[in-house]
Design an enzyme around this catalytic site. Structure first.
Site, mmCIF file in Angstrom:
data_model
loop_
_atom_site.group_PDB
_atom_site.id
_atom_site.type_symbol
_atom_site.label_atom_id
_atom_site.label_comp_id
_atom_site.label_asym_id
_atom_site.label_seq_id
_atom_site.Cartn_x
_atom_site.Cartn_y
_atom_site.Cartn_z
ATOM 1 N N GLY A 12 0.781 -1.240 0.000
ATOM 2 C CA GLY A 12 0.000 0.000 0.000
ATOM 3 C C GLY A 12 0.808 1.282 0.000
ATOM 4 O O GLY A 12 0.305 2.327 0.399
ATOM 5 N N ASN A 106 -4.645 2.710 -13.170
ATOM 6 C CA ASN A 106 -3.735 1.701 -12.615
ATOM 7 C C ASN A 106 -2.311 2.226 -12.700
ATOM 8 O O ASN A 106 -1.986 3.022 -13.585
ATOM 9 C CB ASN A 106 -3.835 0.401 -13.427
ATOM 10 C CG ASN A 106 -2.922 -0.682 -12.871
ATOM 11 O OD1 ASN A 106 -2.826 -0.877 -11.654
ATOM 12 N ND2 ASN A 106 -2.208 -1.389 -13.740
ATOM 13 N N HIS A 108 1.705 0.834 -12.974
ATOM 14 C CA HIS A 108 2.472 -0.364 -13.311
ATOM 15 C C HIS A 108 3.965 -0.009 -13.315
ATOM 16 O O HIS A 108 4.343 1.034 -13.853
ATOM 17 C CB HIS A 108 2.041 -0.894 -14.680
ATOM 18 C CG HIS A 108 2.742 -2.157 -15.046
ATOM 19 N ND1 HIS A 108 2.404 -3.372 -14.476
ATOM 20 C CD2 HIS A 108 3.787 -2.402 -15.873
ATOM 21 C CE1 HIS A 108 3.211 -4.306 -14.956
ATOM 22 N NE2 HIS A 108 4.054 -3.740 -15.803
ATOM 23 N N ASP A 144 -2.831 -4.299 -18.312
ATOM 24 C CA ASP A 144 -1.875 -3.193 -18.406
ATOM 25 C C ASP A 144 -1.894 -2.519 -19.782
ATOM 26 O O ASP A 144 -0.834 -2.252 -20.362
ATOM 27 C CB ASP A 144 -0.456 -3.700 -18.092
ATOM 28 C CG ASP A 144 -0.353 -4.275 -16.691
ATOM 29 O OD1 ASP A 144 -1.078 -3.798 -15.796
ATOM 30 O OD2 ASP A 144 0.438 -5.204 -16.478
ATOM 31 N N GLU A 173 6.885 6.217 -8.875
ATOM 32 C CA GLU A 173 5.466 5.839 -8.851
ATOM 33 C C GLU A 173 4.693 6.794 -7.947
ATOM 34 O O GLU A 173 3.598 7.257 -8.274
ATOM 35 C CB GLU A 173 5.288 4.400 -8.341
ATOM 36 C CG GLU A 173 5.814 3.338 -9.273
ATOM 37 C CD GLU A 173 5.471 1.927 -8.786
ATOM 38 O OE1 GLU A 173 4.347 1.714 -8.292
ATOM 39 O OE2 GLU A 173 6.331 1.039 -8.901
HETATM 40 C C1 GAR Z 1 3.854 -1.235 -7.236
HETATM 41 O O1 GAR Z 1 5.184 -1.306 -7.657
HETATM 42 C C2 GAR Z 1 2.900 -1.224 -8.416
HETATM 43 O O2 GAR Z 1 3.399 -0.535 -9.516
HETATM 44 C C3 GAR Z 1 2.818 -2.710 -8.701
HETATM 45 O O3 GAR Z 1 2.723 -3.307 -7.439
HETATM 46 C C4 GAR Z 1 3.432 -2.500 -6.496
HETATM 47 C C5 GAR Z 1 2.519 -2.207 -5.334
HETATM 48 O O4 GAR Z 1 3.218 -1.559 -4.312
HETATM 49 N N1 GAR Z 1 1.673 -3.012 -9.528
HETATM 50 C C6 GAR Z 1 1.701 -3.939 -10.484
HETATM 51 O O5 GAR Z 1 2.664 -4.640 -10.748
HETATM 52 C C7 GAR Z 1 0.383 -4.066 -11.267
HETATM 53 N N2 GAR Z 1 0.572 -4.834 -12.444
HETATM 54 P P1 GAR Z 1 2.441 -0.819 -3.141
HETATM 55 O O6 GAR Z 1 1.457 -1.850 -2.561
HETATM 56 O O7 GAR Z 1 3.490 -0.441 -2.155
HETATM 57 O O8 GAR Z 1 1.726 0.375 -3.716
#
Ligand code: GAR
Length: 200
Positions: A12, A106, A108, A144, A173
């Site tokens: 999160g 979203n 990624h 994606d 991000e």
């Molecule tokens: C992040 O790096 C996000 O970009 C990735 O999961 C992680 C979640 O981190 N999402 C994907 O790979 C979706 N295909 P977080 O729970 O700390 O935000």
């Protein structure tokens, strides 16, 4: 004020970055609800600590659309206008996507369309790209694949492993998601084919 619904499956940190942006006045919005498909998601606990409504809807053994109907019902009850997937590791059904047309984002951890799917950072290392990064895009029912709002490039260093690269991408991000939400909420764009074009 625009009401956001956050969907997450794990740590999160992107959710927290969005919440921090709201608290700091960088984003004129409120988080109406945080939903996780996993009872173990750290993000749920963090949301509760922040006094936000945080709900677990376990996805285990559920058919995709039946699951999505439960999630959409929660989002509707919370009067959510914009859905932000923040590490939500599930594909959405056509039903879900049609319920929130161009209102689901979203994030990624790659420069799409390179390296969709799981372990995008490992895919970049394995391929040997010199740059990778992150993408915030509109969600459709393909993986994606929707129109791209914001991308940030990140160098891949010779000394990188998956962890160090993921950490460098994650910093970007956290900046990119706020920018993308701000753009969508401003309404200052149009979608021209696959291109998201700013109108002011
Ligand atoms: C992040 O790096 C996000 O970009 C990735 O999961 C992680 C979640 O981190 N999402 C994907 O790979 C979706 N295909 P977080 O729970 O700390 O935000």
């Amino acid at each position: 004020m625009s009401r956001l619904g956050i969907l997450l499956s794990g740590r999160g940190s992107n959710f927290e970055a969005i919440a921090d942006s709201i608290e700091a006045g960088r984003l004129d919005a409120e988080i109406a609800i945080v939903i996780s498909n996993s009872p173990r998601a750290k993000g749920l606990e963090r949301a509760r600590q922040r006094g936000l409504r945080a709900v677990c809807i376990p996805s285990k053994a559920m058919e995709r659309e039946a699951y999505d109907r439960l999630v959409v019902a929660e989002l509707r009850e919370a009067e959510v206008e914009l859905v932000c997937l923040a590490g939500f590791m599930r594909l959405l059904s056509a039903y879900f996507v049609e319920e929130f047309p161009q209102r689901i984002l979203n994030i990624h951890p790659s420069l799409l369309p390179s390296f969709p799917g799981l372990e995008a950072q490992a895919q970049a290392l394995e391929h040997g790209t010199k740059y990778t990064g992150c993408t915030v895009h509109f969600v459709d029912e393909r993986l994606d694949a929707g129109p791209i709002l914001i991308q940030k490039a990140v160098p891949v260093l010779d000394s990188d492993n998956e962890e160090s690269l993921a950490a460098r991408i994650l910093e970007q991000e956290h900046v990119a998601y706020t920018e993308a939400i701000r753009l969508v909420l401003s309404g200052a764009y149009r979608i021209d084919g696959r291109r998201v074009v700013r109108t002011r």
